[in-house]
Design an enzyme around this catalytic site. Structure first.
Site, mmCIF file in Angstrom:
data_model
loop_
_atom_site.group_PDB
_atom_site.id
_atom_site.type_symbol
_atom_site.label_atom_id
_atom_site.label_comp_id
_atom_site.label_asym_id
_atom_site.label_seq_id
_atom_site.Cartn_x
_atom_site.Cartn_y
_atom_site.Cartn_z
ATOM 1 N N ASP A 1 -7.783 7.917 3.052
ATOM 2 C CA ASP A 1 -7.604 8.045 1.383
ATOM 3 C C ASP A 1 -8.280 8.474 0.837
ATOM 4 O O ASP A 1 -8.844 9.575 -0.734
ATOM 5 C CB ASP A 1 -6.958 7.009 0.588
ATOM 6 C CG ASP A 1 -5.421 6.323 1.752
ATOM 7 O OD1 ASP A 1 -4.868 7.477 2.382
ATOM 8 O OD2 ASP A 1 -5.317 5.130 1.515
ATOM 9 N N HIS B 1 0.486 -0.752 0.049
ATOM 10 C CA HIS B 1 0.139 0.145 0.278
ATOM 11 C C HIS B 1 1.301 1.539 0.061
ATOM 12 O O HIS B 1 0.522 2.190 -0.930
ATOM 13 C CB HIS B 1 -0.811 -0.230 1.712
ATOM 14 C CG HIS B 1 -1.432 1.160 1.707
ATOM 15 N ND1 HIS B 1 -3.365 0.922 1.258
ATOM 16 C CD2 HIS B 1 -1.707 2.580 1.560
ATOM 17 C CE1 HIS B 1 -3.435 2.244 1.187
ATOM 18 N NE2 HIS B 1 -2.791 3.332 1.982
ATOM 19 N N GLU B 2 2.050 1.283 0.340
ATOM 20 C CA GLU B 2 2.632 2.624 1.133
ATOM 21 C C GLU B 2 4.084 2.447 -0.329
ATOM 22 O O GLU B 2 3.730 3.667 -0.385
ATOM 23 C CB GLU B 2 3.926 2.630 2.516
ATOM 24 C CG GLU B 2 3.485 3.674 3.095
ATOM 25 C CD GLU B 2 2.116 4.564 3.627
ATOM 26 O OE1 GLU B 2 2.138 5.502 2.834
ATOM 27 O OE2 GLU B 2 0.510 3.615 4.160
ATOM 28 N N HIS C 1 2.072 4.691 -2.762
ATOM 29 C CA HIS C 1 1.328 5.566 -2.955
ATOM 30 C C HIS C 1 2.621 5.881 -3.550
ATOM 31 O O HIS C 1 3.219 7.307 -4.426
ATOM 32 C CB HIS C 1 1.431 6.304 -1.236
ATOM 33 C CG HIS C 1 -0.074 6.155 -1.266
ATOM 34 N ND1 HIS C 1 -0.830 6.389 -1.399
ATOM 35 C CD2 HIS C 1 -0.476 5.277 -0.172
ATOM 36 C CE1 HIS C 1 -1.958 6.166 -0.461
ATOM 37 N NE2 HIS C 1 -2.244 5.527 0.743
HETATM 38 ZN ZN ZN Z 1 -2.804 4.891 2.138
#
Ligand code: ZN
Length: 260
Positions: free
Chosen positions: A129, A53-54, A57
């Site tokens: 988000d 996930h990170e 981004h």
């Molecule tokens: Zn996020």
């Protein structure tokens, strides 16, 4: 004052007679994201999801020229957040263009997109988000006049209590048909940003994997470690060397709780 106070506490705890840059760096993160919480129990599978996930981004943010540069990414829990990416604007800006907003939307959606691509499933980890994405896309259409279809108009009369600095309600001054068009435009803008994030994360899947693997291993990547991944990547926009003043640091992963 809060930041200097935090730095002073850290220096004292480390038995130092003066406050150094390491204490200030740590204090910045404590002030904007809360203290590290290494005691939080996270399973290996959750750790993998958080890492991808990170990485999602950070990778999309890095490949889009108008997004603020990645300063640090971490999968160590801090305050209410399970993980975070800190970005730093290269220049102070007061005005934000539609194209920058569009790129920011892609970067905000990229965590969710990475989960979908890698695990073929999604978690509630993207709740903040998605909240920010929806609010920004709606503001682009209804307040900033950034939708060509809707035109340069403001939709809805906002009632703000100036002295409290918050909105207390919105009065609709448009028809049902226009309301539907606004919804369609918001959806189109979000979908376009989603597709852009998916294209980047698909095209650079090796990088996606590499950054996530490294995060699982070391848990925190500073900007130099992160930049090393992009040394010979064609298509990566240039980043000016040298860290800008950390006082402008922005937390791009907003606090989110692990339980709904
Ligand atoms: Zn996020």
């Amino acid at each position: 004052e809060n930041l200097v106070n935090e730095a002073a506490i850290l220096a004292a705890r480390r038995n130092k007679l003066s406050i150094g840059m390491p204490e200030f760096q740590e204090a910045i993160e404590r002030v904007i994201a809360g203290p590290e919480r290494r005691s939080r129990i996270i399973s290996d599978e959750e750790k993998r999801i958080i890492a991808f996930h990170e990485a999602g981004h950070a990778l999309v943010r890095r490949m889009l020229p108008k997004c603020d540069p990645v300063h640090k990414l971490s999968i160590i829990s801090r305050g209410m957040s399970l993980s975070y990416t800190i970005s730093l604007p290269e220049n102070e800006h007061v005005l934000v263009s539609r194209s920058k907003f569009e790129e920011d939307l892609s970067a905000m959606l990229a965590g969710r997109v990475a989960e979908q691509l890698v695990f073929d499933d999604v978690t509630n980890g993207a709740v903040n988000d998605l909240d920010r994405v929806t609010k920004l896309a709606r503001a682009m259409v209804t307040q900033y006049g950034m939708s060509a279809r809707m035109g340069p108009m403001v939709f809805g009369q906002r009632h703000e209590m100036i002295f409290l600095g918050r909105e207390i309600g919105e009065q609709r001054n448009y028809s049902e048909r226009v309301a539907r068009e606004i919804d369609e435009e918001v959806k189109r803008i979000v979908q376009q940003a989603y597709d852009q994030a998916r294209d980047i994360l698909t095209r650079y899947s090796d990088l996606r994997q590499g950054i996530a693997d490294r995060l699982i291993e070391v848990e925190t990547l500073e900007s130099a470690d992160f930049e090393a991944f992009f040394a010979d990547v064609p298509g990566a926009p240039p980043r000016s060397p040298g860290a800008p003043p950390a006082a402008r640091a922005k937390l791009t992963e907003q606090p989110r709780s692990s339980a709904p």
